[in-house]
Design an enzyme around this catalytic site. Structure first.
Site, PDB file in Angstrom:
ATOM      1  N   ARG A 180      36.102  42.235  29.053  1.00  0.00           N
ATOM      2  CA  ARG A 180      35.085  43.259  28.781  1.00  0.00           C
ATOM      3  C   ARG A 180      33.700  42.917  29.320  1.00  0.00           C
ATOM      4  O   ARG A 180      33.302  41.746  29.325  1.00  0.00           O
ATOM      5  CB  ARG A 180      34.997  43.497  27.262  1.00  0.00           C
ATOM      6  CG  ARG A 180      36.256  44.116  26.687  1.00  0.00           C
ATOM      7  CD  ARG A 180      36.268  44.115  25.161  1.00  0.00           C
ATOM      8  NE  ARG A 180      37.431  44.827  24.668  1.00  0.00           N
ATOM      9  CZ  ARG A 180      38.643  44.257  24.489  1.00  0.00           C
ATOM     10  NH1 ARG A 180      38.805  42.970  24.758  1.00  0.00           N
ATOM     11  NH2 ARG A 180      39.656  44.976  24.053  1.00  0.00           N
ATOM     12  N   HIS A 205      38.671  45.316  32.058  1.00  0.00           N
ATOM     13  CA  HIS A 205      39.544  45.015  33.203  1.00  0.00           C
ATOM     14  C   HIS A 205      39.160  45.802  34.462  1.00  0.00           C
ATOM     15  O   HIS A 205      40.020  46.217  35.238  1.00  0.00           O
ATOM     16  CB  HIS A 205      40.996  45.283  32.848  1.00  0.00           C
ATOM     17  CG  HIS A 205      41.537  44.424  31.755  1.00  0.00           C
ATOM     18  ND1 HIS A 205      41.113  43.133  31.540  1.00  0.00           N
ATOM     19  CD2 HIS A 205      42.478  44.680  30.787  1.00  0.00           C
ATOM     20  CE1 HIS A 205      41.773  42.627  30.507  1.00  0.00           C
ATOM     21  NE2 HIS A 205      42.587  43.533  30.035  1.00  0.00           N
ATOM     22  N   HIS A 258      47.784  39.528  33.661  1.00  0.00           N
ATOM     23  CA  HIS A 258      47.949  40.055  32.305  1.00  0.00           C
ATOM     24  C   HIS A 258      49.430  40.053  31.901  1.00  0.00           C
ATOM     25  O   HIS A 258      49.978  41.077  31.493  1.00  0.00           O
ATOM     26  CB  HIS A 258      47.374  41.465  32.206  1.00  0.00           C
ATOM     27  CG  HIS A 258      46.928  41.854  30.834  1.00  0.00           C
ATOM     28  ND1 HIS A 258      47.752  41.782  29.730  1.00  0.00           N
ATOM     29  CD2 HIS A 258      45.736  42.303  30.378  1.00  0.00           C
ATOM     30  CE1 HIS A 258      47.092  42.197  28.667  1.00  0.00           C
ATOM     31  NE2 HIS A 258      45.853  42.512  29.029  1.00  0.00           N
ATOM     32  N   TYR A 281      52.650  39.631  29.710  1.00  0.00           N
ATOM     33  CA  TYR A 281      53.052  39.705  28.305  1.00  0.00           C
ATOM     34  C   TYR A 281      54.322  38.877  28.146  1.00  0.00           C
ATOM     35  O   TYR A 281      55.382  39.248  28.652  1.00  0.00           O
ATOM     36  CB  TYR A 281      53.349  41.149  27.899  1.00  0.00           C
ATOM     37  CG  TYR A 281      52.149  42.060  27.765  1.00  0.00           C
ATOM     38  CD1 TYR A 281      51.714  42.494  26.512  1.00  0.00           C
ATOM     39  CD2 TYR A 281      51.469  42.537  28.887  1.00  0.00           C
ATOM     40  CE1 TYR A 281      50.639  43.363  26.372  1.00  0.00           C
ATOM     41  CE2 TYR A 281      50.390  43.398  28.766  1.00  0.00           C
ATOM     42  CZ  TYR A 281      49.978  43.806  27.505  1.00  0.00           C
ATOM     43  OH  TYR A 281      48.912  44.668  27.375  1.00  0.00           O
ATOM     44  N   GLN A 289      42.004  34.329  26.893  1.00  0.00           N
ATOM     45  CA  GLN A 289      42.155  35.395  25.910  1.00  0.00           C
ATOM     46  C   GLN A 289      43.561  35.334  25.339  1.00  0.00           C
ATOM     47  O   GLN A 289      44.554  35.503  26.048  1.00  0.00           O
ATOM     48  CB  GLN A 289      41.909  36.762  26.556  1.00  0.00           C
ATOM     49  CG  GLN A 289      41.769  37.909  25.566  1.00  0.00           C
ATOM     50  CD  GLN A 289      40.385  37.975  24.922  1.00  0.00           C
ATOM     51  OE1 GLN A 289      39.481  37.234  25.318  1.00  0.00           O
ATOM     52  NE2 GLN A 289      40.205  38.861  23.963  1.00  0.00           N
ATOM     53  N   GLU A 325      45.565  34.800  28.804  1.00  0.00           N
ATOM     54  CA  GLU A 325      44.885  35.211  30.022  1.00  0.00           C
ATOM     55  C   GLU A 325      43.727  34.255  30.302  1.00  0.00           C
ATOM     56  O   GLU A 325      42.658  34.363  29.706  1.00  0.00           O
ATOM     57  CB  GLU A 325      44.362  36.632  29.871  1.00  0.00           C
ATOM     58  CG  GLU A 325      45.417  37.641  29.457  1.00  0.00           C
ATOM     59  CD  GLU A 325      44.796  38.880  28.849  1.00  0.00           C
ATOM     60  OE1 GLU A 325      43.950  39.513  29.523  1.00  0.00           O
ATOM     61  OE2 GLU A 325      45.127  39.211  27.697  1.00  0.00           O
TER      62      GLU A 325
END
Length: 353
Positions: free
Chosen positions: A80, A105, A179, A181, A292, A319
């Site tokens: 952000r 992003h 990113h 997952y 993150q 991240e």
């Protein structure tokens, strides 16, 4: 070591999308030139069962229609930027407000929705794919023409390296990450995974998840993973789940710039994640100051691979990156890349069983 290429689909303008698969004797990963996206990481668990430890989609259509950046590259600034703006060299730059009043992003036109040029890398002990593109001056509201180079490499020891390089012709903020997952069981909740992070602090944030500029100690809080514990042990105490930037051992208040080239010996081990059923372990190494930690809090109801419906906490993200809102925080190591400099961020996801 082996690498193969196949057609993955077509974009609406007829552009061909390709899928690359890189294999050693024990594991493989696949990636696509759409979004520079990791689509799968398949490894044999302790019972010999092949487990795909990445959430995502079985076809290109899933990646075209998602906003969640599954396995994709995010930038020009990951995470952000507060109030969707920053000032550099006396000039204010306004960005997309795609996260309330903030930018997330890179804004509405993310790197995850762009095509990249792919170059196969074939070596005796490692193979992979290098993706390149030029982000033009003004893209997403950022200054400077930036040459980007993203490399994914697999070696014979089950190390997947993600290397992010950038050069610019104007001063500009740079913060690139993947990113991915992860779910080391392949499906279901990750709350029973165990996690250990070499991090004594997180970034203090306001209700919109914008850093205040202060670090907050994790000791004796639900954010403390300095010793191994279940991801789900304290998750209800932090709201909908974890979405916080942890400070890695790379952080040094006297180091005024992040992401400049380092040798591999400068990487630090940041995290160890273990899955009890599959027996798969993932160790994370990085040269970045922040990471993150996100527990897939908002993916509920997403139909993913093989028709599986994902639920909140069915994945975790680690991240590695510069600190969020760094362009507006003089107290953070700067992420401003200058002409003549080279940015190099590197993360290694090392798999064991």
């Amino acid at each position: 070591m082996k690498i193969t290429k196949q057609k993955f689909g077509l974009l609406s303008d007829g552009t061909k999308v390709h899928l690359y698969t890189v294999k050693n004797d024990d594991m493989s990963f696949s990636c696509t030139d759409y979004g520079c996206t990791l689509t799968s990481i398949v490894i044999n668990g302790k019972n010999g069962k092949k487990t795909d430890v990445l959430l995502g989609f079985s076809t290109i259509e899933g990646f075209l229609n998602t906003k969640f950046c599954f396995g994709a590259i995010v930038g020009r600034f990951a995470n952000r930027i507060g109030k969707a703006s920053f000032t550099l060299n006396g000039q204010k730059y306004n960005l997309d407000k795609n996260d309330g009043p903030n930018t997330l992003h890179g804004g509405f036109d993310g790197y995850d929705k762009m095509m990249w040029k792919a170059h196969e890398i074939k070596g005796k002990n490692q193979c992979g794919v290098r993706f390149t593109r030029t982000s033009p001056d003004g893209e997403q509201g950022f200054p400077g023409n930036v040459n980007l180079e993203i490399t994914y490499l697999l070696d014979e020891n089950n190390n997947l390296s993600c290397i992010y390089n950038a050069e610019t012709d104007q001063a500009t903020p740079i913060n690139i990450t993947n990113h991915a997952y992860f779910n080391l069981e392949g499906n279901g909740t990750v709350e029973n995974h165990t996690l250990k992070m070499n991090s004594e602090a997180i970034l203090e944030v306001n209700p919109k998840l914008i850093p205040t500029g202060n670090l907050s100690a994790v000791k004796d809080t639900p954010f403390d993973f300095t010793t191994e514990k279940r991801i789900g042990k304290d998750i209800k105490e932090v709201g909908v789940g974890y979405d916080h930037c942890y400070v890695t051992e790379m952080y040094n208040p006297e180091n005024k710039q992040c992401g400049l080239p380092l040798d591999d010996s400068d990487l630090v081990e940041f995290a160890v994640v273990k899955a009890p059923e599959s027996g798969i372990e993932m160790d994370v190494y990085t040269n970045m100051e922040g990471c993150q930690f996100y527990t897939g809090n908002y993916i509920k109801g997403i139909v993913g691979k093989n028709g599986v419906v994902y639920q909140s906490h069915d994945a975790f993200c680690l991240e590695t990156q510069a600190f969020p809102d760094t362009p507006n925080k003089e107290e953070f190591p700067t992420c401003i890349l200058l002409p003549g400099q080279k940015m190099k961020a590197k993360t290694i996801y090392s798999f064991k069983k």
